[in-house]
Design an enzyme around this catalytic site. Sequence first.
Site, mmCIF file in Angstrom:
data_model
loop_
_atom_site.group_PDB
_atom_site.id
_atom_site.type_symbol
_atom_site.label_atom_id
_atom_site.label_comp_id
_atom_site.label_asym_id
_atom_site.label_seq_id
_atom_site.Cartn_x
_atom_site.Cartn_y
_atom_site.Cartn_z
ATOM 1 N N HIS A 1 -7.810 -5.453 -1.200
ATOM 2 C CA HIS A 1 -6.494 -5.023 -0.543
ATOM 3 C C HIS A 1 -5.898 -5.668 0.654
ATOM 4 C CE1 HIS A 1 -3.922 -1.556 -0.675
ATOM 5 N NE2 HIS A 1 -4.168 -1.066 0.760
ATOM 6 N N SER B 1 0.859 -1.403 -0.017
ATOM 7 C CA SER B 1 -0.085 -0.048 -0.242
ATOM 8 C C SER B 1 0.948 1.346 -0.038
ATOM 9 C CB SER B 1 -0.932 0.050 1.256
ATOM 10 O OG SER B 1 -2.018 1.065 1.035
#
Length: 668
Positions: free
Chosen positions: A642, A529
Amino acid sequence: MSNETKRALTAEDLKNVEVFSDPQFIQDGSGYTFVSTIVNGKNEYESHIFFQSLHKSEPAQWTFSESKNSNLHISPDGSRAVFQSDRSGIPQLYLLQLNGGEAKQLTAFKNGATSPVWSSDGSEIFFQASLEENDDVTNQRELTNDEQKKEQEEKSKKPLVVNHLKHKSDARGFRDKKRAQIVSFQLKEKTFEQLTIADTDHHLEDVSPDGKTILFSANLNDNEDYELTSDLFLLNLTTMEQVQLTNGMGAYGNAQFSPDGDKIACFGHEYSHQGATINELYLFNIQSQEWTCLSNHWDMQLGDTMIGDTRMGQSTKGPVWSGDGKHIFFLGTDYGATGLYQANQAEELQVLYKNDNHVFGFSYNASDGKFILGISTPTNPCNFYLLDRDPELQRLTNGNEDLLRKVALSEPETLTYRAKDGWEIQGWILKPYGFEEDKKYPLLLEIHGGPHAMYGQTFFHELQLLAAQGYVVLYTNPRGSDGYGQAFVDACRGDYGGKDYTDLMAAVDFVLANYDYIDEGRLGVTGGSYGGFMTNWIVGHSNRFKAAVTQRCISNWLSFYGVSDIGYFFTKWELGKNLLEDPAKLWEFSPLKYAENIETPLLIVHGEQDLRCPIEQSEQLFMTLKHLRKEVEFVRFPDANHELSRSGDPDMRLERLNHITRWFKTYL
């Protein structure tokens, strides 16, 4: 058994870690319940509810189906418990008689039911249900497996009409017509009543001690689609009148009534530093309608923002009232650890328990003032402890005993170093498995996501695995991280790739200068990320690393603005400009601009269903590097969002780890 005689941790051990969460005292304080999550023989997550008497060493299992059972709450009279389970296919509520017998299903809502809360007299259960505008809560029916399959097939053949800014979410997928509404179930009459109807999601916070009012959070503003605010509301269950308590300017939650029902404590803030704003502790006087901020002078992140890869299941973070209403208890995030804190209405803060570890949840018993603490350490995934106003904890569980008896884990060494501009930065270093003083070892720099989160003293399987593979593992909290005050967490905004980058490079310089067992010719870097962005940035600005793995990354802020579920606000919050305001500035911040400089062999890892950092970010980077004939490989994970590394499919999580270790083994 000493570490010298234990085997090295493996990637497959990820499936052997049992994860505890959600400790809850029973009313008389004689025991508590908790949730245990494992990976079962079908390679699926399975969660069960256990009860442990404080007078017995072994807990008793209360649920047994191959499903996820959680969120248990015992009735006020202590005779029954309500919990949620997906044993029928989707989460529904079940009632369990504590004197024995099978659990009885209470809800059969088409889209499930979650988050149950008892009324004070035990006559009602309030919960959340995902409902469409014209759904009738008195006539709900679960779909059969065949019906669900048919519905999904029909949905896949129809176009999705989008007319909202907030039309997708990494956690929930694409927006549909369902909203989270609050519903009550009257146990005696066996009837349901829908209590909220607005076209927005409602989150049940608490029920007043007299049972006449519920407290919920939502955004009921006309501009809800363009705002990130969350207000608190009171709903009078007699008149159905709603009263808004907050001003529509901030985000408030974790709210709880005081024992006498006269006050409300909650966490919240008004975005003074946008996404980098730390939580405050607020007190609301219902009679005077006055708000008081109790945490004005603390400069500490409230709640738990520790990063790990094995934490599953919710746990109480606070605020929680003492039985006499004089104190409020909560977790706090501070200098690489989380602890249990106490505050009074005079804004005085007291540490009840803090050590070099991760308190991930707690339960308070008003009858005797004791606490159950859930604690993780770098070398122990989780256990529960009894805290009786005494610094010495009494351990209650032996979680992961078999695994810990077999595998060697590395105890981190805490380090503190000076950044280029003199700021003090905290980090940790793990020695490799089988460490020998006279040998040289390759180093891996791990960079956390967020960036407003915190590495610290918790169990982290990935970090331990890399140490087990023979690497020195370095992980730090550069500026922008939680845990070091408001100015520190805010310091990277508008400066991505600036001083946060030099903080990380200073960490590498520090350990190379102070630890002679590191081979400076074999350095690797990885992160996910924001950590993926920073990995990309590093290899575009330095050739000192011989291998890199970028995970669920950001490479191009110009496109991120329009494709991420948070891009439309996160870009402005973190970089200072939106796409149309200053595209040139966004390009300056984009690692893709510096792709020609990349000489480090780069592995790109990404989930195909990631809506937070969409896979096109990695596609652009891969195509550019491949076109430039750079050393690059791209691994795509189907059906992964994610959260792949934390709560993704167990087999896919294992594959991810194997690819990462393969890459570093090849190039280091």
